[in-house]
Design an enzyme around this catalytic site. Structure first.
Site, PDB file in Angstrom:
ATOM      1  N   GLU A  84      -5.077  -5.996   3.017  1.00  0.00           N
ATOM      2  CA  GLU A  84      -3.706  -7.227   3.703  1.00  0.00           C
ATOM      3  C   GLU A  84      -4.132  -8.785   3.041  1.00  0.00           C
ATOM      4  OE1 GLU A  84      -3.239  -3.283   5.197  1.00  0.00           O
ATOM      5  OE2 GLU A  84      -5.285  -4.985   5.647  1.00  0.00           O
ATOM      6  N   GLU A 111       0.925  -1.192   0.225  1.00  0.00           N
ATOM      7  CA  GLU A 111      -0.073  -0.285   0.276  1.00  0.00           C
ATOM      8  C   GLU A 111       0.391   0.991   0.242  1.00  0.00           C
ATOM      9  OE1 GLU A 111      -3.047  -2.674   2.860  1.00  0.00           O
ATOM     10  OE2 GLU A 111      -2.031  -0.420   3.396  1.00  0.00           O
ATOM     11  N   PRO A 117      -5.481 -10.073   8.905  1.00  0.00           N
ATOM     12  CA  PRO A 117      -6.149 -10.551   7.784  1.00  0.00           C
ATOM     13  C   PRO A 117      -5.078 -10.960   7.277  1.00  0.00           C
ATOM     14  CG  PRO A 117      -6.679  -7.988   7.876  1.00  0.00           C
ATOM     15  CD  PRO A 117      -5.177  -8.377   8.630  1.00  0.00           C
ATOM     16  N   GLN A 149       1.894  -2.320   5.961  1.00  0.00           N
ATOM     17  CA  GLN A 149       2.336  -0.688   6.097  1.00  0.00           C
ATOM     18  C   GLN A 149       2.539  -0.605   7.747  1.00  0.00           C
ATOM     19  OE1 GLN A 149      -0.751   2.146   5.763  1.00  0.00           O
ATOM     20  NE2 GLN A 149       0.034   2.506   3.641  1.00  0.00           N
ATOM     21  N   PHE A 150       2.170  -1.973   8.941  1.00  0.00           N
ATOM     22  CA  PHE A 150       2.138  -1.853  10.414  1.00  0.00           C
ATOM     23  C   PHE A 150       1.604  -3.712  10.646  1.00  0.00           C
ATOM     24  CE2 PHE A 150       1.182   3.137   9.619  1.00  0.00           C
ATOM     25  CZ  PHE A 150       1.813   3.518  11.070  1.00  0.00           C
ATOM     26  N   LEU A 209      -5.798  -0.858  -0.189  1.00  0.00           N
ATOM     27  CA  LEU A 209      -6.124  -1.282   1.012  1.00  0.00           C
ATOM     28  C   LEU A 209      -6.399  -2.620   1.096  1.00  0.00           C
ATOM     29  CD1 LEU A 209      -6.919   2.461   2.125  1.00  0.00           C
ATOM     30  CD2 LEU A 209      -4.361   1.215   1.654  1.00  0.00           C
ATOM     31  N   HIS A 254      -1.361   0.188  15.361  1.00  0.00           N
ATOM     32  CA  HIS A 254       0.396   0.293  14.658  1.00  0.00           C
ATOM     33  C   HIS A 254       1.513   0.272  15.753  1.00  0.00           C
ATOM     34  CE1 HIS A 254      -2.939   2.881  12.924  1.00  0.00           C
ATOM     35  NE2 HIS A 254      -2.065   3.517  12.104  1.00  0.00           N
TER      36      HIS A 254
END
Length: 326
Positions: free
Chosen positions: A60, A29, A89, A82-83, A58, A129
């Site tokens: 996962e 992403e 998922p 991203q985190f 977006l 996060h």
């Protein structure tokens, strides 16, 4: 050669892999045009083209699934989540497909993919996060799990992960992304994916940790040295497989062990290390094996995060306790 931050070393390794091997592709992403949320892929799309540095929706589950399919068909995808908190998922694809592909096909197919994810707390980020559930990933047979603790190690370990024939989850401690710098040579040299690293030799107690907690561990080693206690510091690096031999040799020498991690205490990797030492080093132990870790709660919002993260003081206090045990 030059001094780089950890995130810059990651970018250098990705660029080297893209340049050396046409099978390597990156996907995730906002990794292309925007260069990723932490700018780990900044400039790579312009340099290597959008057909090799792909922006994805977006999603996962889709990112991991595409990586599995691409790997099974001869590519070497490096997927970014991203985190770490967004990785849940993707667990279906990792556990049910990536990790099983070699076994399912009796070796006819492998899954040479890497899944990168920033992980850990300490930057006062919002919910989801700052996760640290590396033990959950390490529990999956067929997955390698790797955590660098410095820019140079990030470079060498990531190259090794990309070249490995099986799936590797590469967890990047984001608290270290820009907090430390060191010399990194872009020589294409990979580091072993299955070995711990002794950061300091010692005689009195073994301290085992990984990722961002290496910083607190180093401070604890210095503090204990001022008190006349010699601490052997081990950076685990490879969380799956664990380099058990290095830890056992150290504890056989020191007779004491403290394990430090920022994942919750229960069923963390510290428990696995303690169990292994109890099984194989019992007669060498001079004190109970101790763990320093946060409580079993969701990592709190920024104002309370400092009360959650393990501190140098906690590590020093625990080392003192094992030294005083009789």
């Amino acid at each position: 050669m030059g001094e780089l931050a950890l995130v810059e070393a990651v970018r250098m390794a990705l660029a080297r892999a893209l340049e050396d091997d046409p099978r390597v592709i990156l996907l995730g992403e906002d990794i292309g045009v925007n260069g990723g949320v932490f700018r780990a892929t900044d400039g790579l799309a312009a340099r290597f083209g959008v057909d090799r540095v792909l922006d994805t929706p977006l999603a996962e589950t889709a990112i991991a699934g595409i990586a599995v399919g691409a790997a099974a068909h001869g590519l070497r995808p490096v997927a970014e989540i991203q985190f770490m908190g967004f990785l849940y998922p993707a667990l279906d694809q990792l556990a049910n497909h990536a990790a099983r592909l070699r076994n399912r096909t009796r070796g006819r197919l492998t899954c040479p993919m890497v899944l990168r994810a920033p992980f850990g707390g300490g930057i006062h980020a919002p919910e989801h996060h700052s996760e640290s559930f590396e033990a959950m990933l390490a529990h999956v047979p067929g997955l390698r799990v790797v955590v660098p603790s410095s820019p140079a190690r990030a470079y060498g370990l990531l190259l090794a992960a990309i070249r490995d024939p099986d799936p590797v989850v590469f967890l990047e401690p984001k608290r270290l992304y820009r907090s430390i710098r060191e010399e990194v040579t872009d020589d294409g040299a990979a580091l072993p994916l299955d070995r711990a690293v002794m950061l300091s030799a010692g005689e009195d107690v073994t301290l085992v940790t990984w990722g961002a907690m290496v910083q607190e561990a180093r401070e604890a080693v210095e503090g204990m040295a001022a008190e006349g206690v010699s601490v052997e510091l081990i950076d685990l690096s490879a969380l799956k497989p664990i380099d058990r031999a290095t830890i056992r040799r150290s504890v056989a020498k020191t007779g004491r062990c403290v394990v430090l991690h920022e994942a919750p205490l229960t069923a963390g990797l510290g428990a696995e290390i303690a169990a292994d030492l109890a099984e194989h080093c019992l007669t060498h132990l001079l004190a109970p094996i101790r763990r320093v870790a946060p409580p079993d709660v969701v990592i709190p919002y920024p104002r309370l995060e400092d009360h959650y993260m393990p501190t140098t003081g906690q590590v020093v206090g625990t080392i003192r306790e094992v030294m005083e045990f009789s």
